[in-house]
Design an enzyme around this catalytic site. Sequence first.
Site, PDB file in Angstrom:
ATOM      1  CG  HIS A 191      -1.707  -1.137   1.665  1.00  0.00           C
ATOM      2  ND1 HIS A 191      -2.050  -1.459   0.850  1.00  0.00           N
ATOM      3  CD2 HIS A 191      -1.621  -2.656   2.443  1.00  0.00           C
ATOM      4  CE1 HIS A 191      -3.002  -3.204   0.029  1.00  0.00           C
ATOM      5  NE2 HIS A 191      -1.980  -2.993   1.545  1.00  0.00           N
ATOM      6  CB  ILE A 206      -4.117  -1.207  -4.361  1.00  0.00           C
ATOM      7  CG1 ILE A 206      -3.533  -2.455  -3.283  1.00  0.00           C
ATOM      8  CG2 ILE A 206      -3.982  -1.858  -5.346  1.00  0.00           C
ATOM      9  CD1 ILE A 206      -3.938  -3.639  -3.978  1.00  0.00           C
ATOM     10  N   GLY A 209      -7.496  -2.454   2.557  1.00  0.00           N
ATOM     11  CA  GLY A 209      -8.717  -3.428   2.663  1.00  0.00           C
ATOM     12  C   GLY A 209      -9.308  -3.295   3.431  1.00  0.00           C
TER      13      GLY A 209
END
Length: 283
Positions: A191, A206, A209
């Site tokens: 991340h 990204i 989650g």
Amino acid sequence: MALDPNLVGRTEGPWEQSWTADDALRYAVAVGAGQDDPVAELALSTENTTGVEQRALPTLGIVLAQFGGPQEIRLGDFDRALLVHAEQSLVLRRPLPVAGRMTLRRKVVDVFDKGKGALVVVETEGSDVDGPLLTTRSSVFIRGEGGFGGPRGASAGWSVPRGEPDEVLRFRTAVNQALLYRLTGDRNPLHSDPAFAARGGFDRPILHGLCTYGITCRLLVNAVCGGDPDGVAGMFGRFTRPVWPGEELVVSLWDAGDGNVLFRTANGAGDVVLDRGRFTARR
């Protein structure tokens, strides 16, 4: 196979985890509290507002249970860039205190052979001086580690409710949302590190989650519980697609009655990123 074949039943703990009111504030801001309106969620984002008592978002409990402790179950020798979060659940026996200390124990409860990869399910139990406090269950999918002949696991029953959602909630993530969220303790370089993300098949880092999960919980707290996080009893979701920092999140919810809400979180283009969602309010 690089994944350890003898994982089921493996345990770690007990160990102690403590947190402060500052940790609760940091987590709330990391999942967007006050980002759209700095005076809208002061119970989550401040500790000294006149007439407002600080509250902790329940999903902080996942961070406390799964990160920052001295214990970690070793799953085997494989490229960590090929591991992605698959599912997450949280059950709260009572509201999460703004600050406290709890004892944690962790156990691998299942390993499933999904063909193209392996699904590992880990459960963590947390208790404090007043007894059992929370249970988290986290499933991770490890690409390339399937095909070992194990059980596939049953699919949980869930279908998209009929009709239009009862409510649609929106939140645009910040371009630095992942950098904020990693300060809660989840330092997975997927991340933040472009080279590590590339090894996992992504052209840039990204969003966590669990950040998407926490943002979704915060939006549902406001919509379902009147902004009071103490009203949350549990939450489940399946991660289905990566989120890029800066993307909009759109949460569609359907009231299933008796404090239960079904939900799906999509990006602004309509692609579902958190599916099969269940959110339970305390009755």
